[in-house]
Write an enzyme that holds these catalytic residues in place. Structure first.
Site, PDB file in Angstrom:
ATOM      1  N   ARG A 149      21.653  15.939  -5.111  1.00 42.18           N
ATOM      2  CA  ARG A 149      21.956  16.155  -6.523  1.00 42.18           C
ATOM      3  C   ARG A 149      22.293  14.894  -7.279  1.00 42.18           C
ATOM      4  O   ARG A 149      21.970  14.764  -8.441  1.00 42.18           O
ATOM      5  CB  ARG A 149      23.150  17.107  -6.651  1.00 42.18           C
ATOM      6  CG  ARG A 149      22.843  18.491  -6.159  1.00 42.18           C
ATOM      7  CD  ARG A 149      24.089  19.340  -6.118  1.00 42.18           C
ATOM      8  NE  ARG A 149      23.729  20.719  -5.868  1.00 42.18           N
ATOM      9  CZ  ARG A 149      23.322  21.553  -6.808  1.00 42.18           C
ATOM     10  NH1 ARG A 149      23.246  21.139  -8.052  1.00 42.18           N
ATOM     11  NH2 ARG A 149      22.997  22.777  -6.503  1.00 42.18           N
ATOM     12  N   PRO A 161       0.805  -1.220   0.000  1.00 46.27           N
ATOM     13  CA  PRO A 161       0.000   0.000   0.000  1.00 46.27           C
ATOM     14  C   PRO A 161       0.838   1.270   0.000  1.00 46.27           C
ATOM     15  O   PRO A 161       1.831   1.376   0.714  1.00 46.27           O
ATOM     16  CB  PRO A 161      -0.786  -0.105   1.310  1.00 46.27           C
ATOM     17  CG  PRO A 161       0.015  -1.020   2.178  1.00 46.27           C
ATOM     18  CD  PRO A 161       1.073  -1.660   1.375  1.00 46.27           C
ATOM     19  N   GLU A 162       0.399   2.207  -0.806  1.00 44.37           N
ATOM     20  CA  GLU A 162       0.999   3.544  -0.816  1.00 44.37           C
ATOM     21  C   GLU A 162      -0.076   4.518  -0.358  1.00 44.37           C
ATOM     22  O   GLU A 162      -1.144   4.093   0.088  1.00 44.37           O
ATOM     23  CB  GLU A 162       1.526   3.871  -2.224  1.00 44.37           C
ATOM     24  CG  GLU A 162       2.490   2.802  -2.753  1.00 44.37           C
ATOM     25  CD  GLU A 162       3.000   3.075  -4.163  1.00 44.37           C
ATOM     26  OE1 GLU A 162       3.166   4.251  -4.520  1.00 44.37           O
ATOM     27  OE2 GLU A 162       3.192   2.109  -4.910  1.00 44.37           O
ATOM     28  N   HIS A 178      -2.078 -15.640   9.439  1.00 42.53           N
ATOM     29  CA  HIS A 178      -1.417 -14.332   9.517  1.00 42.53           C
ATOM     30  C   HIS A 178      -2.281 -13.232  10.128  1.00 42.53           C
ATOM     31  O   HIS A 178      -1.994 -12.062   9.957  1.00 42.53           O
ATOM     32  CB  HIS A 178      -0.883 -13.888   8.148  1.00 42.53           C
ATOM     33  CG  HIS A 178      -0.112 -14.944   7.442  1.00 42.53           C
ATOM     34  ND1 HIS A 178       1.059 -15.475   7.948  1.00 42.53           N
ATOM     35  CD2 HIS A 178      -0.345 -15.600   6.288  1.00 42.53           C
ATOM     36  CE1 HIS A 178       1.509 -16.412   7.128  1.00 42.53           C
ATOM     37  NE2 HIS A 178       0.673 -16.510   6.103  1.00 42.53           N
TER      38      HIS A 178
END
Length: 271
Positions: free
Chosen positions: A152, A2-3, A92
DNA sequence: CATAGCACCTGAGGGC
DNA sequence: TGCCCTCAGGTGCTAT
């Protein structure tokens, strides 16, 4: 897994249900997440009333009536879902909370990369890798350009995924954002122009808003707090589309590995 | 300090 | 059918 859009979808769904509920009981079945669940975790939650549910980056933050905050990070395979009493145990299911209305809130995580912790309210910022939330109004072209000067040598892809700078973006959405902004993932952050940054910020908002509107992306196992699928995967322009034609120009999408993660881009649309 | 690489886990899917 | 390999939405430690 998930984001930001997936966490946001879960939070929007669960917040109205959890708001003002008291946590009646907590069963910890297995503490062995990547960061072990603390011994006093159940005690910290039991009897507390939930006073607010929000999100920062990929963290879900559940505020309690004693000033503490329950942090939930789903890692790659975590699920936090609401169920009716009597719901059968699944493999789980590591933690099960019983609410005062009898409903069960279950944390399930096959790979155990997630994190559950209760911390003091003033410790939240330090615990959540406090980059600017990707949907914050403070994420501007100027902000991104300034940060790109600090990193950078790194790639723009790694910069966008760096949770210390911007919180919430992961591999799927960074690939999609870079496509929409027309920026190649391997570009060095230090060579981004102010205009590149403006397009990246615009693309970030557009992609995230679009994904939230579709309930996130369900590639394999993501479900929201009610076990519903997201549908944004059908909108993906580049993610997991190696060799397929670009939806904008028809050129074959290319795949490569950047910062250890699969990356996808259109060699023509992205420069 | 900045950056790259790998380790952490389990399960799914492909090739043979 | 079954074995073995690779890969997966994330993060954090270690070594340059």
């Amino acid at each position: 897994m998930p984001e930001l859009p997936e966490i946001e979808t879960i939070v929007r769904g669960l917040a109205p249900v959890l708001q003002a509920r008291r946590i009646a009981a907590v069963a910890v079945r297995d503490r062995r997440l990547r960061t072990r669940i603390a011994r006093d975790f159940a005690e910290s939650l039991t009897g507390r009333r939930i006073v607010g549910v929000r999100r920062h980056g990929k963290f879900m933050l559940v505020a309690l009536d004693d000033g503490h905050v329950w942090l939930v990070h789903l890692g790659m395979s975590g699920r936090l879902t609401l169920g009716r009493p009597g719901r059968p145990d699944m493999p789980h299911d590591h933690v099960v909370l019983r609410l005062d209305d009898g409903r069960l809130l279950t944390y399930n995580d096959p790979r155990r990369f997630g994190r559950l912790a209760v911390v003091a309210g003033d410790a939240v910022a330090g615990e959540t890798v406090a980059g600017l939330d990707a949907l914050s109004e403070r994420l501007t072209a100027d902000f991104l350009h300034a940060r790109s000067r600090r990193h950078r040598r790194t790639t723009v892809k790694a910069l966008l995924m760096d949770q210390r700078e911007i919180a919430g973006l992961g591999n799927i959405y960074v690939n999609e954002i870079l496509f929409q902004a027309g920026v190649r993932p391997r570009r060095r952050a230090g060579r981004l122009t102010r205009d590149d940054c403006a397009r990246l910020v615009t693309a970030t908002r557009a992609v995230l808003d679009g994904a939230i509107a579709r309930g996130g992306s369900s590639i394999s196992d993501y479900r929201d707090g009610f076990e519903r699928f997201g549908s944004y995967q059908s909108e993906h322009q580049v993610y997991d589309r190696a060799g397929e034609p670009c939806r904008r120009c028809g050129t074959a999408i290319r795949a490569c590995v950047i910062a250890g993660r699969s990356s996808f881009y259109c060699p023509r649309c992205q420069r």
